[in-house]
Design a protein around this motif. Structure first.
Motif, PDB file in Angstrom:
ATOM      1  N   GLY A  89       1.040   8.694  -3.166  1.00  0.00           N
ATOM      2  CA  GLY A  89       1.925   7.594  -3.579  1.00  0.00           C
ATOM      3  C   GLY A  89       1.925   6.481  -2.549  1.00  0.00           C
ATOM      4  N   HIS A  90       2.045   6.843  -1.262  1.00  0.00           N
ATOM      5  CA  HIS A  90       1.970   5.840  -0.192  1.00  0.00           C
ATOM      6  C   HIS A  90       0.615   5.142  -0.221  1.00  0.00           C
ATOM      7  CE1 HIS A  90       4.787   8.705   2.181  1.00  0.00           C
ATOM      8  NE2 HIS A  90       5.514   7.668   1.845  1.00  0.00           N
ATOM      9  N   LEU A  91      -0.435   5.953  -0.343  1.00  0.00           N
ATOM     10  CA  LEU A  91      -1.790   5.390  -0.282  1.00  0.00           C
ATOM     11  C   LEU A  91      -2.014   4.387  -1.416  1.00  0.00           C
ATOM     12  CD1 LEU A  91      -4.519   5.302   1.098  1.00  0.00           C
ATOM     13  CD2 LEU A  91      -5.237   7.252  -0.297  1.00  0.00           C
ATOM     14  N   ASP A  92      -1.464   4.688  -2.573  1.00  0.00           N
ATOM     15  CA  ASP A  92      -1.591   3.771  -3.715  1.00  0.00           C
ATOM     16  C   ASP A  92      -0.941   2.421  -3.391  1.00  0.00           C
ATOM     17  OD1 ASP A  92      -1.842   2.877  -6.493  1.00  0.00           O
ATOM     18  OD2 ASP A  92       0.313   3.238  -6.594  1.00  0.00           O
ATOM     19  N   ARG A 108      -2.994  -1.118  -2.965  1.00  0.00           N
ATOM     20  CA  ARG A 108      -2.712  -2.298  -3.811  1.00  0.00           C
ATOM     21  C   ARG A 108      -2.299  -3.486  -2.951  1.00  0.00           C
ATOM     22  NH1 ARG A 108       1.168   0.798  -7.530  1.00  0.00           N
ATOM     23  NH2 ARG A 108       1.738  -1.211  -8.425  1.00  0.00           N
ATOM     24  N   ALA A 109      -1.539  -3.228  -1.884  1.00  0.00           N
ATOM     25  CA  ALA A 109      -1.162  -4.325  -0.969  1.00  0.00           C
ATOM     26  C   ALA A 109      -2.410  -4.906  -0.307  1.00  0.00           C
ATOM     27  CB  ALA A 109      -0.181  -3.808   0.084  1.00  0.00           C
ATOM     28  N   SER A 110      -3.379  -4.037  -0.020  1.00  0.00           N
ATOM     29  CA  SER A 110      -4.592  -4.501   0.677  1.00  0.00           C
ATOM     30  C   SER A 110      -5.439  -5.413  -0.216  1.00  0.00           C
ATOM     31  CB  SER A 110      -5.424  -3.316   1.177  1.00  0.00           C
ATOM     32  OG  SER A 110      -6.163  -2.751   0.112  1.00  0.00           O
ATOM     33  N   ARG A 111      -5.223  -5.334  -1.538  1.00  0.00           N
ATOM     34  CA  ARG A 111      -5.952  -6.228  -2.458  1.00  0.00           C
ATOM     35  C   ARG A 111      -5.258  -7.581  -2.576  1.00  0.00           C
ATOM     36  NH1 ARG A 111      -5.845  -1.702  -6.665  1.00  0.00           N
ATOM     37  NH2 ARG A 111      -7.441  -0.281  -5.912  1.00  0.00           N
ATOM     38  N   PHE A 116       8.433  -5.459  -3.742  1.00  0.00           N
ATOM     39  CA  PHE A 116       8.362  -4.087  -4.267  1.00  0.00           C
ATOM     40  C   PHE A 116       7.227  -3.972  -5.274  1.00  0.00           C
ATOM     41  CE2 PHE A 116      12.918  -4.424  -3.132  1.00  0.00           C
ATOM     42  CZ  PHE A 116      12.963  -3.376  -2.216  1.00  0.00           C
ATOM     43  N   LEU A 117       6.417  -2.952  -5.083  1.00  0.00           N
ATOM     44  CA  LEU A 117       5.398  -2.638  -6.085  1.00  0.00           C
ATOM     45  C   LEU A 117       5.879  -1.393  -6.823  1.00  0.00           C
ATOM     46  CD1 LEU A 117       2.095  -3.035  -3.986  1.00  0.00           C
ATOM     47  CD2 LEU A 117       3.201  -4.726  -5.465  1.00  0.00           C
TER      48      LEU A 117
END
Ligand code: PNS
Length: 172
Positions: free
Chosen positions: A16-19, A23-26, A116-117
């Protein structure tokens, strides 16, 4: 260059964290996954161990780094000139606590936003405490944590649980 901070306990990092980090890294140039101190939690892994697991799990993401910090998140955000704090929201149960933190951080560092994502449906129920509980009883957590850190987590927690139970006095 827009830097954002993904703060958390990450004790340990889950899928969940990695997701959320991915997504933030994109969306942003540089993402710092920050192992920060949650005064309400007693961690199982040291801050450096947690940061190292994040580094292993995000090695394929060139614009993600991991760091640790013992102070106020707002101070770290200002120090790095970050434009935002990015967090994942799971169920409504996360909302009030996250909303309080977002408003507090806005007062402390008005120049940064909290974004928030929404978590992916399959990660809705995931949290580090449950993952640790399953691992400590020898359960399979491969669905819940990035493969790069699976062994680090299972070996450590299962071993610790065994050592603890061996040390306990047998009931008469
Ligand atoms: O993964 P968590 O435990 O929900 O993350 C909470 C965390 C670590 C991000 C939060 O407790 C935090 O920001 N800690 C740093 C200290 C701080 O700034 N506290 C005030 C928050 S408004």
């Amino acid at each position: 260059m827009a830097t954002v901070i993904c703060p958390g306990s990450f004790d340990p990092i889950t899928k969940g964290h990695l997701d959320i980090i991915t997504r933030a890294s994109r969306l942003f140039d540089h993402v710092i996954a920050l192992v920060a101190i949650n005064a309400n939690k007693k961690p199982s892994f040291t801050a450096e161990e947690r940061a190292e697991m994040i580094r292993k799990a995000t090695a394929h993401l060139p614009n993600v780094t991991a760091d640790t910090y013992e102070g106020l998140l707002a101070d770290y955000v200002r120090e790095k000139g970050a434009v935002a704090i990015v967090k994942g929201l799971r169920a409504m149960s996360d909302f009030e606590y996250e909303f309080q933190m977002a408003l507090t951080n806005k007062r402390l560092v008005p120049e940064a936003e909290t974004i928030f994502l929404t978590t992916q449906a399959e990660n809705m129920y995931l949290n580090s405490s449950l993952v640790k509980q399953v691992a400590s009883f020898g359960g399979d957590i491969s669905d819940f944590v990035p493969p790069e850190v699976l062994n680090d987590i299972t070996e450590r927690l299962y071993r610790r649980k065994k050592e603890k139970s061996q040390g306990e006095v047998a009931p008469r």
